[in-house]
Each structure stands twice: as structure tokens, then as C-alpha cells.
Motif scaffolding. Sequence first.
Motif, PDB file in Angstrom:
ATOM      1  N   HIS A 239      49.965  36.873  35.640  1.00 36.97           N
ATOM      2  CA  HIS A 239      50.119  38.144  36.339  1.00 36.97           C
ATOM      3  C   HIS A 239      48.872  39.020  36.201  1.00 36.97           C
ATOM      4  O   HIS A 239      48.530  39.755  37.115  1.00 36.97           O
ATOM      5  N   TYR A 240      48.171  38.940  35.053  1.00 40.70           N
ATOM      6  CA  TYR A 240      46.918  39.673  34.905  1.00 40.70           C
ATOM      7  C   TYR A 240      45.877  39.160  35.905  1.00 40.70           C
ATOM      8  O   TYR A 240      45.160  39.931  36.535  1.00 40.70           O
ATOM      9  N   GLY A 241      45.781  37.843  36.018  1.00 38.59           N
ATOM     10  CA  GLY A 241      44.816  37.250  36.932  1.00 38.59           C
ATOM     11  C   GLY A 241      45.080  37.623  38.374  1.00 38.59           C
ATOM     12  O   GLY A 241      44.160  37.978  39.119  1.00 38.59           O
ATOM     13  N   ILE A 242      46.333  37.552  38.777  1.00 38.06           N
ATOM     14  CA  ILE A 242      46.687  37.914  40.152  1.00 38.06           C
ATOM     15  C   ILE A 242      46.383  39.387  40.415  1.00 38.06           C
ATOM     16  O   ILE A 242      45.839  39.744  41.464  1.00 38.06           O
ATOM     17  N   PHE A 243      46.722  40.229  39.466  1.00 38.56           N
ATOM     18  CA  PHE A 243      46.471  41.660  39.624  1.00 38.56           C
ATOM     19  C   PHE A 243      44.973  41.939  39.701  1.00 38.56           C
ATOM     20  O   PHE A 243      44.511  42.706  40.554  1.00 38.56           O
ATOM     21  N   ASP A 244      44.191  41.310  38.814  1.00 40.13           N
ATOM     22  CA  ASP A 244      42.739  41.530  38.814  1.00 40.13           C
ATOM     23  C   ASP A 244      42.087  41.012  40.098  1.00 40.13           C
ATOM     24  O   ASP A 244      41.164  41.633  40.627  1.00 40.13           O
ATOM     25  N   ILE A 245      42.553  39.879  40.599  1.00 40.62           N
ATOM     26  CA  ILE A 245      42.009  39.339  41.843  1.00 40.62           C
ATOM     27  C   ILE A 245      42.310  40.276  43.006  1.00 40.62           C
ATOM     28  O   ILE A 245      41.451  40.531  43.859  1.00 40.62           O
ATOM     29  N   SER A 246      43.539  40.810  43.030  1.00 37.10           N
ATOM     30  CA  SER A 246      43.878  41.741  44.118  1.00 37.10           C
ATOM     31  C   SER A 246      43.028  43.014  44.035  1.00 37.10           C
ATOM     32  O   SER A 246      42.614  43.549  45.062  1.00 37.10           O
ATOM     33  N   LEU A 247      42.754  43.501  42.815  1.00 37.96           N
ATOM     34  CA  LEU A 247      41.872  44.664  42.675  1.00 37.96           C
ATOM     35  C   LEU A 247      40.455  44.345  43.143  1.00 37.96           C
ATOM     36  O   LEU A 247      39.809  45.168  43.798  1.00 37.96           O
ATOM     37  N   LEU A 248      39.968  43.155  42.819  1.00 34.47           N
ATOM     38  CA  LEU A 248      38.630  42.742  43.245  1.00 34.47           C
ATOM     39  C   LEU A 248      38.544  42.658  44.769  1.00 34.47           C
ATOM     40  O   LEU A 248      37.558  43.107  45.368  1.00 34.47           O
ATOM     41  N   ILE A 249      39.577  42.124  45.394  1.00 40.92           N
ATOM     42  CA  ILE A 249      39.591  42.047  46.858  1.00 40.92           C
ATOM     43  C   ILE A 249      39.620  43.449  47.460  1.00 40.92           C
ATOM     44  O   ILE A 249      38.912  43.738  48.433  1.00 40.92           O
ATOM     45  N   PHE A 250      40.418  44.325  46.888  1.00 39.03           N
ATOM     46  CA  PHE A 250      40.518  45.697  47.383  1.00 39.03           C
ATOM     47  C   PHE A 250      39.177  46.417  47.283  1.00 39.03           C
ATOM     48  O   PHE A 250      38.715  47.049  48.243  1.00 39.03           O
ATOM     49  N   VAL A 251      38.514  46.290  46.141  1.00 42.53           N
ATOM     50  CA  VAL A 251      37.201  46.916  45.971  1.00 42.53           C
ATOM     51  C   VAL A 251      36.183  46.273  46.906  1.00 42.53           C
ATOM     52  O   VAL A 251      35.337  46.956  47.491  1.00 42.53           O
ATOM     53  N   GLY A 252      36.265  44.968  47.092  1.00 43.89           N
ATOM     54  CA  GLY A 252      35.369  44.276  48.011  1.00 43.89           C
ATOM     55  C   GLY A 252      35.528  44.744  49.439  1.00 43.89           C
ATOM     56  O   GLY A 252      34.539  44.894  50.173  1.00 43.89           O
ATOM     57  N   LYS A 253      36.758  44.995  49.845  1.00 43.69           N
ATOM     58  CA  LYS A 253      36.998  45.509  51.205  1.00 43.69           C
ATOM     59  C   LYS A 253      36.370  46.892  51.381  1.00 43.69           C
ATOM     60  O   LYS A 253      35.771  47.185  52.411  1.00 43.69           O
ATOM     61  N   ILE A 254      36.517  47.742  50.384  1.00 43.59           N
ATOM     62  CA  ILE A 254      35.937  49.088  50.465  1.00 43.59           C
ATOM     63  C   ILE A 254      34.415  49.010  50.504  1.00 43.59           C
ATOM     64  O   ILE A 254      33.765  49.678  51.307  1.00 43.59           O
TER      65      ILE A 254
END
Length: 134
Positions: free
Chosen positions: A18-33
Amino acid sequence: MSIAATLQMGLPGRARLHYGIFDISLLIFVGKILSESLKHRTLKVSQKLIITLCALYGIYVLTACADMRLKWERMLASIAAQKAMGKSEIVVEAQTFISYYANYTGWSNPSSNPNEWPNNVYARIFGVQKFIAR
């Protein structure tokens, strides 16, 4: 926010998906911005860098898994040789159960005490009286 998502404390590395999934989603979100504000050339370079880092990390994990598999196969050969000599007390290297990739471990490994868990389970599985890791 990642720490707040924890339901249990002190989870071993193998149980932190769950940490990995959460961190990946944050990375994608920051990448989109960031992709909206970066120039096209900078965006391409950063994408290639991220893909390269992911591939290198994957190779690192793969070599750690291959190393553990080779250690396990050597241990099985050692056990077979000791059983062929008629030994009922099997001694294996404790290094067999240690990996240089930190997230590969976290399990209870055999120790030098043949009467405690998981040594007694290993002894029963391999069909010997005692199983010792030194």
C-alpha cells in the motif's frame, strides 16, 4: 499523508504494498503537474531518466532474487550431501537466508538453536532430527 495511511506499525518490507501504490500515485500526480509547466525537451529527458532508474532498480532486485535462489540451491545440495553421509543433524550457512536487498528479508530465519521455530519446521520438512544455521 503516506504515514497516516498506516493501519499497522512495524510492517515488514514484504507487506508494504500500500505504501508503494500510494507513493507511485503521488509521483504520477506530481509528474502531471510538472509536465504542464516544463518544456518539451526537459519533459522527455526527465521521462527517460525515470524509466532508466526504474529499469536499473528492477535489475538490482532481479539480481538479489537470483542470488537468493542460488544460495537456496547450494543449501539444498549441501543438505542432500549431508543426508547421504547419514547425518541426522544438518548444518547450513546462516548467510543462505540473508539478502543484500533489504526488502527481500523480514521473515523469521533459522538460527543456531535447533529446538526453536523455524528450525524444527525445516528439520521436519527435510526429514532430519535437527536443522542448524551457523
